[in-house]
Scaffold this active site. Structure first.
Site, PDB file in Angstrom:
ATOM      1  N   ARG A 111     -36.268  -1.090  12.696  1.00 39.38           N
ATOM      2  CA  ARG A 111     -36.192  -2.580  12.442  1.00 39.38           C
ATOM      3  C   ARG A 111     -37.458  -2.962  12.068  1.00 39.38           C
ATOM      4  NH1 ARG A 111     -32.630  -7.491  14.513  1.00 39.38           N
ATOM      5  NH2 ARG A 111     -31.259  -6.495  13.037  1.00 39.38           N
ATOM      6  N   TYR A 135     -43.316  -7.835  18.045  1.00 39.43           N
ATOM      7  CA  TYR A 135     -43.339  -7.058  19.298  1.00 39.43           C
ATOM      8  C   TYR A 135     -44.367  -5.851  19.032  1.00 39.43           C
ATOM      9  CZ  TYR A 135     -39.322  -9.721  20.824  1.00 39.43           C
ATOM     10  OH  TYR A 135     -38.603 -10.900  21.236  1.00 39.43           O
ATOM     11  N   GLN A 146     -31.358   0.511  20.309  1.00 43.59           N
ATOM     12  CA  GLN A 146     -32.724  -0.089  19.792  1.00 43.59           C
ATOM     13  C   GLN A 146     -33.628   0.101  20.920  1.00 43.59           C
ATOM     14  OE1 GLN A 146     -33.638  -4.203  19.309  1.00 43.59           O
ATOM     15  NE2 GLN A 146     -34.155  -3.781  17.030  1.00 43.59           N
ATOM     16  N   SER A 157     -25.715  -6.057  15.167  1.00 41.62           N
ATOM     17  CA  SER A 157     -27.297  -6.104  15.360  1.00 41.62           C
ATOM     18  C   SER A 157     -27.651  -6.155  16.898  1.00 41.62           C
ATOM     19  CB  SER A 157     -27.695  -7.251  14.465  1.00 41.62           C
ATOM     20  OG  SER A 157     -29.014  -7.279  14.199  1.00 41.62           O
ATOM     21  N   PRO A 158     -29.174  -5.519  17.114  1.00 48.15           N
ATOM     22  CA  PRO A 158     -29.354  -5.827  18.760  1.00 48.15           C
ATOM     23  C   PRO A 158     -29.141  -7.193  19.046  1.00 48.15           C
ATOM     24  CG  PRO A 158     -30.583  -4.372  17.365  1.00 48.15           C
ATOM     25  CD  PRO A 158     -29.768  -5.145  16.296  1.00 48.15           C
ATOM     26  N   CYS A 164     -30.049  -9.004  22.420  1.00 51.62           N
ATOM     27  CA  CYS A 164     -30.531  -9.427  23.951  1.00 51.62           C
ATOM     28  C   CYS A 164     -29.544 -10.213  24.836  1.00 51.62           C
ATOM     29  CB  CYS A 164     -31.935  -9.756  23.976  1.00 51.62           C
ATOM     30  SG  CYS A 164     -33.345  -8.933  23.491  1.00 51.62           S
ATOM     31  N   ALA A 172     -32.462  -4.712  22.244  1.00 56.24           N
ATOM     32  CA  ALA A 172     -33.800  -4.232  22.419  1.00 56.24           C
ATOM     33  C   ALA A 172     -33.847  -3.527  23.893  1.00 56.24           C
ATOM     34  CB  ALA A 172     -34.797  -5.048  22.210  1.00 56.24           C
ATOM     35  N   GLY A 231     -25.448 -10.525  13.561  1.00 55.92           N
ATOM     36  CA  GLY A 231     -25.623 -11.147  15.147  1.00 55.92           C
ATOM     37  C   GLY A 231     -24.713 -12.115  15.589  1.00 55.92           C
ATOM     38  N   ARG A 232     -25.225 -13.489  15.243  1.00 59.31           N
ATOM     39  CA  ARG A 232     -24.398 -14.607  15.909  1.00 59.31           C
ATOM     40  C   ARG A 232     -22.961 -14.509  15.426  1.00 59.31           C
ATOM     41  NH1 ARG A 232     -29.551 -17.760  14.256  1.00 59.31           N
ATOM     42  NH2 ARG A 232     -29.421 -16.425  12.631  1.00 59.31           N
TER      43      ARG A 232
HETATM   44  C1  LIG Z   1     -28.910 -13.687  21.411  1.00 59.15           C
HETATM   45  C2  LIG Z   1     -29.631 -12.970  20.365  1.00 59.15           C
HETATM   46  C3  LIG Z   1     -30.371 -11.654  20.884  1.00 59.15           C
HETATM   47  C4  LIG Z   1     -31.275 -11.102  20.013  1.00 59.15           C
HETATM   48  N1  LIG Z   1     -31.731  -9.919  20.333  1.00 59.15           N
HETATM   49  C5  LIG Z   1     -32.432  -9.137  19.510  1.00 59.15           C
HETATM   50  C6  LIG Z   1     -32.700  -7.836  19.853  1.00 59.15           C
HETATM   51  O1  LIG Z   1     -32.693  -7.415  20.999  1.00 59.15           O
HETATM   52  N2  LIG Z   1     -33.522  -7.006  18.880  1.00 59.15           N
HETATM   53  C7  LIG Z   1     -33.536  -7.492  17.764  1.00 59.15           C
HETATM   54  O2  LIG Z   1     -34.180  -6.630  16.969  1.00 59.15           O
HETATM   55  N3  LIG Z   1     -33.206  -8.576  17.302  1.00 59.15           N
HETATM   56  C8  LIG Z   1     -32.511  -9.603  18.098  1.00 59.15           C
HETATM   57  N4  LIG Z   1     -32.089 -10.667  17.683  1.00 59.15           N
HETATM   58  C9  LIG Z   1     -31.799 -10.849  16.319  1.00 59.15           C
HETATM   59  C10 LIG Z   1     -30.457 -10.467  15.672  1.00 59.15           C
HETATM   60  O3  LIG Z   1     -30.552  -8.975  16.023  1.00 59.15           O
HETATM   61  C11 LIG Z   1     -30.376 -10.752  14.288  1.00 59.15           C
HETATM   62  O4  LIG Z   1     -31.415 -10.180  13.575  1.00 59.15           O
HETATM   63  C12 LIG Z   1     -30.706 -12.305  13.826  1.00 59.15           C
HETATM   64  O5  LIG Z   1     -29.715 -12.937  15.106  1.00 59.15           O
HETATM   65  C13 LIG Z   1     -30.197 -12.583  12.667  1.00 59.15           C
HETATM   66  O6  LIG Z   1     -28.901 -12.412  12.355  1.00 59.15           O
HETATM   67  P1  LIG Z   1     -27.448 -13.350  12.471  1.00 59.15           P
HETATM   68  O7  LIG Z   1     -27.935 -14.650  11.539  1.00 59.15           O
HETATM   69  O8  LIG Z   1     -26.506 -12.565  12.007  1.00 59.15           O
HETATM   70  O9  LIG Z   1     -27.383 -13.816  13.903  1.00 59.15           O
HETATM   71  C14 LIG Z   1     -31.130 -11.379  18.637  1.00 59.15           C
HETATM   72  C15 LIG Z   1     -30.524 -12.536  18.066  1.00 59.15           C
HETATM   73  C16 LIG Z   1     -29.777 -13.109  19.007  1.00 59.15           C
HETATM   74  C17 LIG Z   1     -29.127 -14.622  18.647  1.00 59.15           C
END
Ligand SMILES: Cc1cc2nc3c(=O)[nH]c(=O)nc-3n(C[C@H](O)[C@H](O)[C@H](O)COP(=O)(O)O)c2cc1C
Length: 392
Positions: free
Chosen positions: A239, A191, A102, A25-26, A28, A60, A345-346
């Protein structure tokens, strides 16, 4: 490898084949300088490719300077910024994985602090200016702040909208020129494009506001314009925040309508996140996608009901994200029709080799053949030594 395990079944969308259903997942990193990728970004993203995620998304990546969430976000509004991403796409591809980007515009949620600094996530102010990070004027569909105490964004006029659309198109072309094979448009988390969709962000009285049709118009135009420059063989993802989770906000029913229209505009996959319109966290939902509470509780797969509904009720593929932790859970989501792809993500930050470990857990890679060859032979020996020691 057993075909019965869906997590490791390749997926071809248009002419592009993802080697498995696991997506990074994206994420940041707030570590760019002037929008340029740094060694950190190479190390961060290439690790996921070594871990063999099928599709690795960048964070992103802003299509224009004022569209960055923070001063340290990645950008792709210059050729130099695109070039800085080239070693990353090349490495991802060398591992047999697919590189995705993204493309984003933060709109009224731009000009903020990274989450891990003091007062993280809040708008930049004079104190930041004194440290060399001045705030900038944010833009939005309507001159409405994110929430009380946030700066007032400037309302974009139709000339501005043409410029923003052109910025997305130029960014897409640059991304393709440096080897990205999948583009995702960021229409979630409050956003810019999400704030056009949601009645809570968009109170325009021109063709780009008002009813659902008007509010969808700009995101759909951006999608069609980007689709026009993406080769027919390459997928386009978007997304969305499938629900705002707030009174009077965007609903799952709106998402179902939007998903169908996005397919017509040339999108192939809807990546189903939620929330963020007012800066608030995402919310829990029941099986129909109806919000259960307005607290921030996040349980495993809490957003899967959204991707399941989009997939069932529109002719577009869907991606599930949000607290997907366990390989069996991920497999069940795919097997039960909850999504075509799962994004992590995490969990994958915690274990960048999650896909390889999942393959071991699900019994599809008993001999470590999926591992990079530099590691595979040694990891196989490790397993043999471990087995011998257990026997003795
Ligand atoms: C450190 C961090 C940075 C993130 N950056 C973005 C991002 O750039 N674009 C986006 O759409 N979501 C972003 N998210 C959301 C994640 O892509 C993901 O949707 C969210 O963390 C839920 O998934 P998870 O439970 O597996 O972490 C970010 C989440 C985290 C923890």
């Amino acid at each position: 490898m057993s075909n019965a395990v869906k997590l490791f079944e390749p997926l071809t969308i248009r002419g592009t084949t993802l080697p498995n259903r696991i997506v990074v997942s994206p994420l940041c990193m707030y570590s760019a300088i002037d929008g340029l990728a740094q060694p950190w970004h190479f190390s961060h993203l290439s690790t996921f490719a070594r871990g063999k995620a099928g599709l690795v998304f960048t964070e992103a990546t802003a299509v224009e300077a004022r569209g960055r969430i923070t001063p340290r976000c990645l950008g792709i509004w210059t050729d130099a910024q695109a070039d800085a991403l080239k070693p990353i796409t090349a490495f991802i591809e060398s591992m047999g994985c697919v590189a995705g980007i993204q493309l984003a515009h933060a709109g009224r949620k731009a000009s903020t602090r990274a989450p891990f600094v003091e007062k993280g996530g809040s708008p930049l102010n004079q104190e930041d200016a004194e440290r060399g990070d001045p705030p900038w004027q944010t833009v939005a569909p309507s001159a409405l702040p994110v929430t009380d105490g946030w700066p007032l964004p400037r309302e974009l006029d139709t000339t501005d909208l043409d410029e923003v659309k052109a910025a997305f198109v130029a960014a897409a072309k640059r991304a393709l020129s440096v080897g990205f094979k999948v583009i995702e448009l960021h229409m979630a988390h409050g956003y810019l494009l999400h704030s056009f969709l949601s009645p809570l962000g968009n109170q325009r009285d021109d063709a780009y506001g008002g009813d659902l049709e008007g509010r969808m118009r700009f995101p759909l135009e951006v999608t069609a314009a980007v689709r026009a420059v993406v080769p027919d063989t390459m997928p386009l993802f978007a997304r969305i925040s499938a629900i705002d989770g707030k009174e009077g906000g965007w609903t799952i029913e709106d998402s179902v309508v939007f998903g169908g229209r996005m397919a017509e505009a040339g999108a192939d996959v809807i990546d189903c996140s939620s929330g963020g319109i007012g800066g608030a966290p995402r919310f829990r939902s029941d099986d129909t996608g109806k919000p259960l509470t307005t607290d921030s509780a996040r349980t495993p797969g809490f957003q899967v009901p959204f991707s399941r509904r989009l997939r069932a009720e529109t002719n577009i593929k869907s991606m599930a994200v949000g607290v997907i932790i366990d390989p069996h859970q991920a497999e069940e989501i795919l097997q039960s029709g909850g999504a075509d792809l799962v994004a992590l993500g995490r969990e994958i930050m915690h274990d960048p080799f999650w896909p390889l470990h999942a393959a071991e857990t699900l019994g599809v890679d008993p001999d470590y053949r999926m591992w990079p060859e530099q590691y595979a032979w040694a990891v196989d020996r490790r397993a043999q030594i471990k087995a011998l020691n257990q026997d003795s």
